[in-house]
Scaffold this motif. Structure first.
Motif, PDB file in Angstrom:
ATOM      1  N   CYS A 244       0.738  -0.982  -0.244  1.00 36.65           N
ATOM      2  CA  CYS A 244      -0.503  -0.357  -0.046  1.00 36.65           C
ATOM      3  C   CYS A 244       1.336   1.553   0.045  1.00 36.65           C
ATOM      4  O   CYS A 244       2.288   1.406   1.118  1.00 36.65           O
ATOM      5  CB  CYS A 244      -1.120   0.284   1.470  1.00 36.65           C
ATOM      6  N   ASP A 245       0.864   1.795  -1.421  1.00 38.24           N
ATOM      7  CA  ASP A 245       1.602   3.400  -0.921  1.00 38.24           C
ATOM      8  C   ASP A 245       0.752   4.168  -1.718  1.00 38.24           C
ATOM      9  O   ASP A 245       0.743   4.327  -3.001  1.00 38.24           O
ATOM     10  CB  ASP A 245       2.772   3.022  -1.684  1.00 38.24           C
ATOM     11  N   PRO A 246       0.657   5.451  -0.923  1.00 36.68           N
ATOM     12  CA  PRO A 246       0.542   5.492   0.223  1.00 36.68           C
ATOM     13  C   PRO A 246      -0.082   4.378   1.536  1.00 36.68           C
ATOM     14  O   PRO A 246      -1.162   3.630   0.886  1.00 36.68           O
ATOM     15  CB  PRO A 246      -0.203   6.925   0.419  1.00 36.68           C
ATOM     16  N   PRO A 247       0.599   3.976   2.273  1.00 36.94           N
ATOM     17  CA  PRO A 247      -0.231   3.674   3.408  1.00 36.94           C
ATOM     18  C   PRO A 247      -1.569   3.675   3.517  1.00 36.94           C
ATOM     19  O   PRO A 247      -1.966   5.044   3.772  1.00 36.94           O
ATOM     20  CB  PRO A 247       0.385   3.262   4.924  1.00 36.94           C
ATOM     21  N   LEU A 248      -2.327   2.698   4.091  1.00 35.09           N
ATOM     22  CA  LEU A 248      -3.827   3.539   4.279  1.00 35.09           C
ATOM     23  C   LEU A 248      -4.183   3.305   5.815  1.00 35.09           C
ATOM     24  O   LEU A 248      -4.159   2.283   6.386  1.00 35.09           O
ATOM     25  CB  LEU A 248      -4.655   2.071   3.736  1.00 35.09           C
ATOM     26  N   PRO A 249      -5.362   4.253   6.297  1.00 35.26           N
ATOM     27  CA  PRO A 249      -5.267   4.574   7.493  1.00 35.26           C
ATOM     28  C   PRO A 249      -6.363   3.552   8.023  1.00 35.26           C
ATOM     29  O   PRO A 249      -7.593   3.750   7.033  1.00 35.26           O
ATOM     30  CB  PRO A 249      -5.458   5.847   7.808  1.00 35.26           C
ATOM     31  N   ILE A 250      -6.075   2.963   9.375  1.00 29.98           N
ATOM     32  CA  ILE A 250      -7.512   2.443   9.981  1.00 29.98           C
ATOM     33  C   ILE A 250      -7.040   2.415  11.051  1.00 29.98           C
ATOM     34  O   ILE A 250      -6.663   2.560  11.812  1.00 29.98           O
ATOM     35  CB  ILE A 250      -6.421   0.054   9.081  1.00 29.98           C
ATOM     36  N   SER A 251      -8.095   1.261  11.724  1.00 28.46           N
ATOM     37  CA  SER A 251      -8.559   0.648  12.984  1.00 28.46           C
ATOM     38  C   SER A 251      -8.667  -0.338  13.324  1.00 28.46           C
ATOM     39  O   SER A 251      -9.551  -1.165  11.457  1.00 28.46           O
ATOM     40  CB  SER A 251      -9.348   2.204  13.365  1.00 28.46           C
ATOM     41  N   LEU A 252      -7.844  -1.092  14.421  1.00 24.63           N
ATOM     42  CA  LEU A 252      -8.245  -2.587  14.420  1.00 24.63           C
ATOM     43  C   LEU A 252      -8.804  -3.001  15.804  1.00 24.63           C
ATOM     44  O   LEU A 252      -8.100  -2.026  16.649  1.00 24.63           O
ATOM     45  CB  LEU A 252      -7.468  -3.021  13.340  1.00 24.63           C
ATOM     46  N   ARG A 253      -8.900  -4.174  16.187  1.00 26.93           N
ATOM     47  CA  ARG A 253      -9.087  -4.989  17.845  1.00 26.93           C
ATOM     48  C   ARG A 253      -8.718  -6.424  17.304  1.00 26.93           C
ATOM     49  O   ARG A 253      -8.748  -6.611  16.244  1.00 26.93           O
ATOM     50  CB  ARG A 253     -10.960  -4.808  18.005  1.00 26.93           C
ATOM     51  N   GLY A 254      -7.846  -7.200  18.240  1.00 30.30           N
ATOM     52  CA  GLY A 254      -7.288  -8.202  17.783  1.00 30.30           C
ATOM     53  C   GLY A 254      -7.217  -8.316  19.623  1.00 30.30           C
ATOM     54  O   GLY A 254      -6.948  -7.901  20.173  1.00 30.30           O
ATOM     55  N   SER A 255      -7.047  -9.580  19.353  1.00 29.46           N
ATOM     56  CA  SER A 255      -6.461 -10.583  20.431  1.00 29.46           C
ATOM     57  C   SER A 255      -4.358 -10.781  20.546  1.00 29.46           C
ATOM     58  O   SER A 255      -4.208 -10.799  19.515  1.00 29.46           O
ATOM     59  CB  SER A 255      -6.669 -12.007  20.683  1.00 29.46           C
ATOM     60  N   LEU A 256      -3.434 -10.705  21.742  1.00 30.87           N
ATOM     61  CA  LEU A 256      -2.582 -10.426  21.331  1.00 30.87           C
ATOM     62  C   LEU A 256      -1.517 -12.221  21.323  1.00 30.87           C
ATOM     63  O   LEU A 256      -2.770 -13.431  21.920  1.00 30.87           O
ATOM     64  CB  LEU A 256      -1.787 -10.003  22.538  1.00 30.87           C
ATOM     65  N   PHE A 257      -0.858 -12.042  20.290  1.00 31.25           N
ATOM     66  CA  PHE A 257       0.206 -13.060  20.298  1.00 31.25           C
ATOM     67  C   PHE A 257       0.726 -12.947  20.307  1.00 31.25           C
ATOM     68  O   PHE A 257       1.565 -12.272  18.869  1.00 31.25           O
ATOM     69  CB  PHE A 257      -0.947 -14.039  19.405  1.00 31.25           C
ATOM     70  N   PHE A 258       1.561 -14.797  20.432  1.00 32.03           N
ATOM     71  CA  PHE A 258       3.411 -14.331  20.737  1.00 32.03           C
ATOM     72  C   PHE A 258       4.064 -15.520  19.694  1.00 32.03           C
ATOM     73  O   PHE A 258       3.466 -16.505  20.239  1.00 32.03           O
ATOM     74  CB  PHE A 258       4.127 -14.307  21.989  1.00 32.03           C
ATOM     75  N   ASP A 259       4.509 -15.311  18.477  1.00 31.75           N
ATOM     76  CA  ASP A 259       4.794 -16.031  16.985  1.00 31.75           C
ATOM     77  C   ASP A 259       6.156 -16.888  17.965  1.00 31.75           C
ATOM     78  O   ASP A 259       7.061 -15.934  17.403  1.00 31.75           O
ATOM     79  CB  ASP A 259       4.852 -15.669  15.791  1.00 31.75           C
ATOM     80  N   THR A 260       5.900 -17.671  18.228  1.00 33.85           N
ATOM     81  CA  THR A 260       7.648 -18.569  19.210  1.00 33.85           C
ATOM     82  C   THR A 260       7.965 -18.695  18.058  1.00 33.85           C
ATOM     83  O   THR A 260       8.879 -19.781  18.024  1.00 33.85           O
ATOM     84  CB  THR A 260       7.153 -19.512  19.728  1.00 33.85           C
ATOM     85  N   GLN A 261       7.142 -19.286  16.221  1.00 32.30           N
ATOM     86  CA  GLN A 261       8.204 -20.037  15.390  1.00 32.30           C
ATOM     87  C   GLN A 261       8.833 -18.888  14.714  1.00 32.30           C
ATOM     88  O   GLN A 261       9.531 -19.653  13.907  1.00 32.30           O
ATOM     89  CB  GLN A 261       7.210 -20.569  14.832  1.00 32.30           C
ATOM     90  N   HIS A 262       8.563 -17.636  15.106  1.00 30.66           N
ATOM     91  CA  HIS A 262       9.808 -17.142  14.249  1.00 30.66           C
ATOM     92  C   HIS A 262      10.494 -15.748  15.613  1.00 30.66           C
ATOM     93  O   HIS A 262      10.199 -15.916  16.716  1.00 30.66           O
ATOM     94  CB  HIS A 262       8.725 -16.002  13.167  1.00 30.66           C
ATOM     95  N   ALA A 264      12.517 -11.960  15.553  1.00 31.83           N
ATOM     96  CA  ALA A 264      11.945 -10.648  14.896  1.00 31.83           C
ATOM     97  C   ALA A 264      13.105 -11.243  13.168  1.00 31.83           C
ATOM     98  O   ALA A 264      14.065 -10.941  13.292  1.00 31.83           O
ATOM     99  CB  ALA A 264      12.894 -10.082  16.134  1.00 31.83           C
ATOM    100  N   GLY A 265      12.873  -9.492  12.839  1.00 32.15           N
ATOM    101  CA  GLY A 265      12.900  -9.654  11.074  1.00 32.15           C
ATOM    102  C   GLY A 265      12.456 -10.596  10.319  1.00 32.15           C
ATOM    103  O   GLY A 265      12.883 -10.300   9.095  1.00 32.15           O
ATOM    104  N   HIS A 266      11.774 -11.811  10.400  1.00 33.36           N
ATOM    105  CA  HIS A 266      12.108 -12.619   9.744  1.00 33.36           C
ATOM    106  C   HIS A 266      10.722 -12.547   9.262  1.00 33.36           C
ATOM    107  O   HIS A 266      10.373 -12.546   7.794  1.00 33.36           O
ATOM    108  CB  HIS A 266      11.393 -13.938  10.635  1.00 33.36           C
ATOM    109  N   ILE A 267       9.216 -11.706   9.432  1.00 29.91           N
ATOM    110  CA  ILE A 267       7.580 -11.309   8.750  1.00 29.91           C
ATOM    111  C   ILE A 267       8.298 -10.454   8.403  1.00 29.91           C
ATOM    112  O   ILE A 267       8.361  -9.277   8.872  1.00 29.91           O
ATOM    113  CB  ILE A 267       6.654 -11.572  10.312  1.00 29.91           C
ATOM    114  N   GLY A 268       7.887  -9.968   6.748  1.00 28.94           N
ATOM    115  CA  GLY A 268       7.468  -8.740   6.106  1.00 28.94           C
ATOM    116  C   GLY A 268       9.212  -8.975   4.977  1.00 28.94           C
ATOM    117  O   GLY A 268       9.858  -9.758   5.312  1.00 28.94           O
ATOM    118  N   SER A 269       8.699  -7.281   4.380  1.00 29.28           N
ATOM    119  CA  SER A 269      10.165  -7.097   3.149  1.00 29.28           C
ATOM    120  C   SER A 269      10.324  -5.905   3.176  1.00 29.28           C
ATOM    121  O   SER A 269      10.119  -5.442   3.880  1.00 29.28           O
ATOM    122  CB  SER A 269       8.666  -7.343   2.294  1.00 29.28           C
ATOM    123  N   LYS A 270      11.569  -6.117   3.112  1.00 26.05           N
ATOM    124  CA  LYS A 270      12.758  -5.410   3.362  1.00 26.05           C
ATOM    125  C   LYS A 270      12.481  -3.886   4.240  1.00 26.05           C
ATOM    126  O   LYS A 270      12.833  -4.923   4.682  1.00 26.05           O
ATOM    127  CB  LYS A 270      11.703  -4.596   1.473  1.00 26.05           C
TER     128      LYS A 270
END
Length: 289
Positions: A244-262, A264-270
């Motif tokens: 998304c360029d430009p980035p899209l403004p949003i609001s959101l809700r969710g439950s917290l979760f810690f991803d032990t499979q990964h 930091a720096g593994h998820i996402g691009s560039k």
């Protein structure tokens, strides 16, 4: 006794008897007179009571009145929220989707790792945050979570540190990627003063749980419907990624979760790689502004 003897005795005792004075017995005197004290009469004048005027300048009326004032602080009672930031949740945050399950956005979670946590909604009250950064500073360090005791395994349900719901009022959506297990990885964050992405976080639209009668199913299905309304190509074609360029403004809700499979720096691009593997997973509400 002869007369001569009587005269002799008289001559002896007469001088002695002359030394004594006769005792006179006086009668008992009358009792002392009784003194009666008459109480002083009460004054008949007027007693004046001085009343201190109130701060409003009202003249005293001669009657002292005590007024008890109770100060009540009023405010907005949060709906399903324990406020950490400000504001309140929108009314449709926990809305359910009752559309037919044949819709193209109805896809079940096909993964294995921590399936129960990824496809269920925490029952904790929702904490409200203005930005993504405001949420990130409240989370346990990644190192502590990776070293968690007992170890978080693939079958581990949501642990206490994850048993939280967060509502972020102002965030930006930077990229989306569809995963093989039917989850959508979404990189969100804040914008710096110069417009650069900061405070990045991975949040996920989850594949659906198997129990189609559960409340969790209906809530997560609603989120997929909201996403489908914005980006139908993700479901109706082979499209897998979105930047998304430009980035899209949003609001959101969710439950917290810690991803032990990964790590930091593994998820996402560039430049869109979060510095933590904490997530909102699953997302339970999504609004494009």
């Amino acid at each position: 006794m002869t007369l001569k003897q009587i005269v002799l005795l008289t001559s002896i005792f007469a001088p002695i008897m002359g030394c004594f004075k006769p005792i006179v017995f006086n009668p008992i005197p009358n009792p002392l007179p009784t003194t009666t004290t008459t109480p002083k009469p009460k004054p008949t004048g007027t007693t004046t009571t001085t009343t201190i005027p109130s701060s409003t300048g009202t003249k005293p009326t001669g009657t002292t009145t005590t007024t008890s004032t109770t100060t009540t602080t009023t405010g907005t009672k949060p709906t399903d929220a324990e406020n950490i930031g400000t504001g309140k949740l929108p009314n449709d945050v926990n809305a359910e989707d009752n559309a037919p399950n044949t819709a193209s956005y109805v896809n079940f979670f096909t993964g294995v790792a921590r399936k129960s946590a990824k496809t269920s909604v925490s029952t904790a009250r929702t904490e409200i945050f203005e930005t993504v950064g405001d949420l990130l500073v409240t989370l346990a360090p990644d190192g502590d979570m990776h070293a968690y005791k007992p170890k978080i395994k693939q079958i581990t349900p949501r642990v206490p540190e994850e048993d939280r719901n967060a509502y972020i009022k102002n965030a930006y959506l930077f990229s989306v990627k569809e995963e093989e297990d039917q989850d959508f990885h979404i990189i969100i964050g804040d914008l710096s003063a110069t417009g650069e992405p900061i405070n990045l976080m991975n949040v996920e639209i989850a594949g659906l749980p198997e129990d189609v009668t559960s409340k969790d199913f209906k809530i997560l299905k609603k989120v997929r419907a909201q996403f489908y309304a914005k980006y139908p190509l993700f479901f109706d074609s082979n499209k897998k990624t979105l930047n998304c360029d430009p980035p899209l403004p949003i609001s959101l809700r969710g439950s917290l979760f810690f991803d032990t499979q990964h790590s930091a720096g593994h998820i996402g691009s560039k430049k869109l790689k979060p510095l933590s593997v904490w997530e909102l997973h699953p997302i339970t509400y999504l609004k494009f502004k």
